[in-house]
Design a protein around this motif. Sequence first.
Motif, PDB file in Angstrom:
ATOM      1  N   ASP A   8       0.547  -1.206  -0.166  1.00 13.04           N
ATOM      2  CA  ASP A   8       0.201   0.151  -0.180  1.00 13.04           C
ATOM      3  C   ASP A   8       1.120   1.182   0.201  1.00 13.04           C
ATOM      4  OD1 ASP A   8      -2.372  -1.734  -0.028  1.00 13.04           O
ATOM      5  OD2 ASP A   8      -2.653  -0.820   1.812  1.00 13.04           O
ATOM      6  N   ALA A   9       2.436   1.360   1.156  1.00  8.48           N
ATOM      7  CA  ALA A   9       2.946   2.388   1.520  1.00  8.48           C
ATOM      8  C   ALA A   9       3.211   2.706  -0.180  1.00  8.48           C
ATOM      9  CB  ALA A   9       3.711   1.799   2.120  1.00  8.48           C
ATOM     10  N   ARG A  10       3.904   1.589  -0.962  1.00  6.24           N
ATOM     11  CA  ARG A  10       4.590   1.743  -2.238  1.00  6.24           C
ATOM     12  C   ARG A  10       3.742   2.117  -3.134  1.00  6.24           C
ATOM     13  NH1 ARG A  10       7.699  -3.841  -2.197  1.00  6.24           N
ATOM     14  NH2 ARG A  10       9.768  -3.441  -1.273  1.00  6.24           N
ATOM     15  N   LEU A  11       2.021   2.056  -3.500  1.00  5.20           N
ATOM     16  CA  LEU A  11       1.339   2.657  -4.569  1.00  5.20           C
ATOM     17  C   LEU A  11       0.989   4.022  -4.168  1.00  5.20           C
ATOM     18  CD1 LEU A  11      -1.044   1.264  -6.824  1.00  5.20           C
ATOM     19  CD2 LEU A  11      -2.128   0.940  -4.832  1.00  5.20           C
ATOM     20  N   TRP A  12       0.742   4.351  -2.474  1.00  4.27           N
ATOM     21  CA  TRP A  12       0.776   5.578  -2.764  1.00  4.27           C
ATOM     22  C   TRP A  12       1.924   6.697  -3.359  1.00  4.27           C
ATOM     23  CZ3 TRP A  12      -2.189   9.118  -2.241  1.00  4.27           C
ATOM     24  CH2 TRP A  12      -2.162  10.538  -1.763  1.00  4.27           C
ATOM     25  N   THR A  13       2.652   6.259  -3.142  1.00  6.18           N
ATOM     26  CA  THR A  13       4.156   6.315  -3.111  1.00  6.18           C
ATOM     27  C   THR A  13       4.409   6.983  -4.496  1.00  6.18           C
ATOM     28  OG1 THR A  13       5.694   5.250  -1.887  1.00  6.18           O
ATOM     29  CG2 THR A  13       6.807   6.497  -2.928  1.00  6.18           C
ATOM     30  N   VAL A  19      -1.265  12.296  -8.376  1.00  6.23           N
ATOM     31  CA  VAL A  19      -2.679  12.461  -7.920  1.00  6.23           C
ATOM     32  C   VAL A  19      -1.888  13.665  -7.573  1.00  6.23           C
ATOM     33  CG1 VAL A  19      -3.750  13.081  -6.071  1.00  6.23           C
ATOM     34  CG2 VAL A  19      -3.272  10.604  -6.765  1.00  6.23           C
ATOM     35  N   THR A  20      -1.068  14.469  -7.366  1.00  8.28           N
ATOM     36  CA  THR A  20      -0.422  15.902  -7.435  1.00  8.28           C
ATOM     37  C   THR A  20      -0.414  16.190  -8.552  1.00  8.28           C
ATOM     38  OG1 THR A  20       0.711  15.205  -5.511  1.00  8.28           O
ATOM     39  CG2 THR A  20       0.994  17.237  -6.542  1.00  8.28           C
ATOM     40  N   VAL A  21       0.229  16.003  -9.813  1.00  3.89           N
ATOM     41  CA  VAL A  21      -0.335  16.957 -11.227  1.00  3.89           C
ATOM     42  C   VAL A  21      -1.035  16.824 -12.237  1.00  3.89           C
ATOM     43  CG1 VAL A  21       0.472  16.233 -13.480  1.00  3.89           C
ATOM     44  CG2 VAL A  21       2.313  16.016 -11.647  1.00  3.89           C
ATOM     45  N   ALA A  22      -1.904  15.741 -11.610  1.00  5.31           N
ATOM     46  CA  ALA A  22      -3.770  15.862 -11.664  1.00  5.31           C
ATOM     47  C   ALA A  22      -4.023  17.040 -11.039  1.00  5.31           C
ATOM     48  CB  ALA A  22      -3.952  14.714 -11.654  1.00  5.31           C
ATOM     49  N   LEU A  23      -4.323  17.078  -9.964  1.00  2.00           N
ATOM     50  CA  LEU A  23      -4.649  18.414  -8.976  1.00  2.00           C
ATOM     51  C   LEU A  23      -4.061  19.777  -9.952  1.00  2.00           C
ATOM     52  CD1 LEU A  23      -4.899  16.876  -5.555  1.00  2.00           C
ATOM     53  CD2 LEU A  23      -6.307  17.128  -7.625  1.00  2.00           C
ATOM     54  N   VAL A  24      -2.778  19.468  -9.685  1.00  2.00           N
ATOM     55  CA  VAL A  24      -2.816  20.809 -10.609  1.00  2.00           C
ATOM     56  C   VAL A  24      -3.340  21.469 -11.456  1.00  2.00           C
ATOM     57  CG1 VAL A  24      -0.834  22.686 -10.649  1.00  2.00           C
ATOM     58  CG2 VAL A  24      -0.110  20.892  -8.713  1.00  2.00           C
ATOM     59  N   ALA A  25      -2.487  20.343 -12.245  1.00  2.00           N
ATOM     60  CA  ALA A  25      -3.278  20.749 -14.019  1.00  2.00           C
ATOM     61  C   ALA A  25      -4.643  20.573 -14.145  1.00  2.00           C
ATOM     62  CB  ALA A  25      -3.303  19.466 -14.663  1.00  2.00           C
TER      63      ALA A  25
END
Length: 280
Positions: A8-13, A19-25
Amino acid sequence: MRSANVSDARLWTWLQPAVTVALVAGSIGIPLWLVLVTAAKSRGEALTPDLSPPTEWHLLENLGQVWADGEVPRAALGSLLVVAPSVAGVLLFGSMAAWILARRATRLNAVLYALAISGIVLPPAVVTVVLLLRQLGLAGTAVGMIGVYMGIYLSTVIFFVTGFVRTIPASLEEAAEMDGASPVKVFWLVVLPLLRPVLATATILVCLYVWNDVFYAFFVIGGRLDTLPLNLFRVASAGLYLDNWHLIFAYVVLMSLPLIVVFAVAQRKIISGITSGAVK
């Protein structure tokens, strides 16, 4: 259980940058797309602005109409007469003040620094500023507007540059002084070239504020000197662009083009400054 937590930690990493790029875009791209497609639509399609693309693109046609009917060249000249001296003056005097405040660590300078950056959180009194300009005979003039902008945004430049100056080794300035350089030459030949990355950042911020300002310009020079934001407010209020959202958004596109150029140039300066600093 432990392997599941690790996966799960690797998936979130892996997902976090996406997710950050999608939110900013999304937060930046959607408004930009709305402005662009509305500016390219016909009057009928633009009555209710939405994200749908136009059936036929009229962007160049709308930009040409705004340029001719909206008196954009005259307003652009007015904006340049105010913005260019304001940005140059605030960067020059702000960087000089920041250099002194950063290098001379005294109690008096600490108090002066606190007072200098207090303008970031304390809004200027518009009525007092206008009355003062009237007493000085500068109300309604470009010189008065330049002074207002420099007074407002000097705090921002001092705040940014002071911290950056403290990261510059003082030995560079001492070596120049040992070679016989005066304080003025030390600042111009040693300190100022090293400030290019932070001054590029400050240029973007100050240009963004001053170029798009309507509030202070309306009270100080409103009706006597036209700038692009004031001109847009005037023509929209006069009914020229009433319900013509395609022309209003086309005007916004034209008004934003110089800022895009400034951002592109300043961004290159930031990157080149960081790269040269890393090589050194």
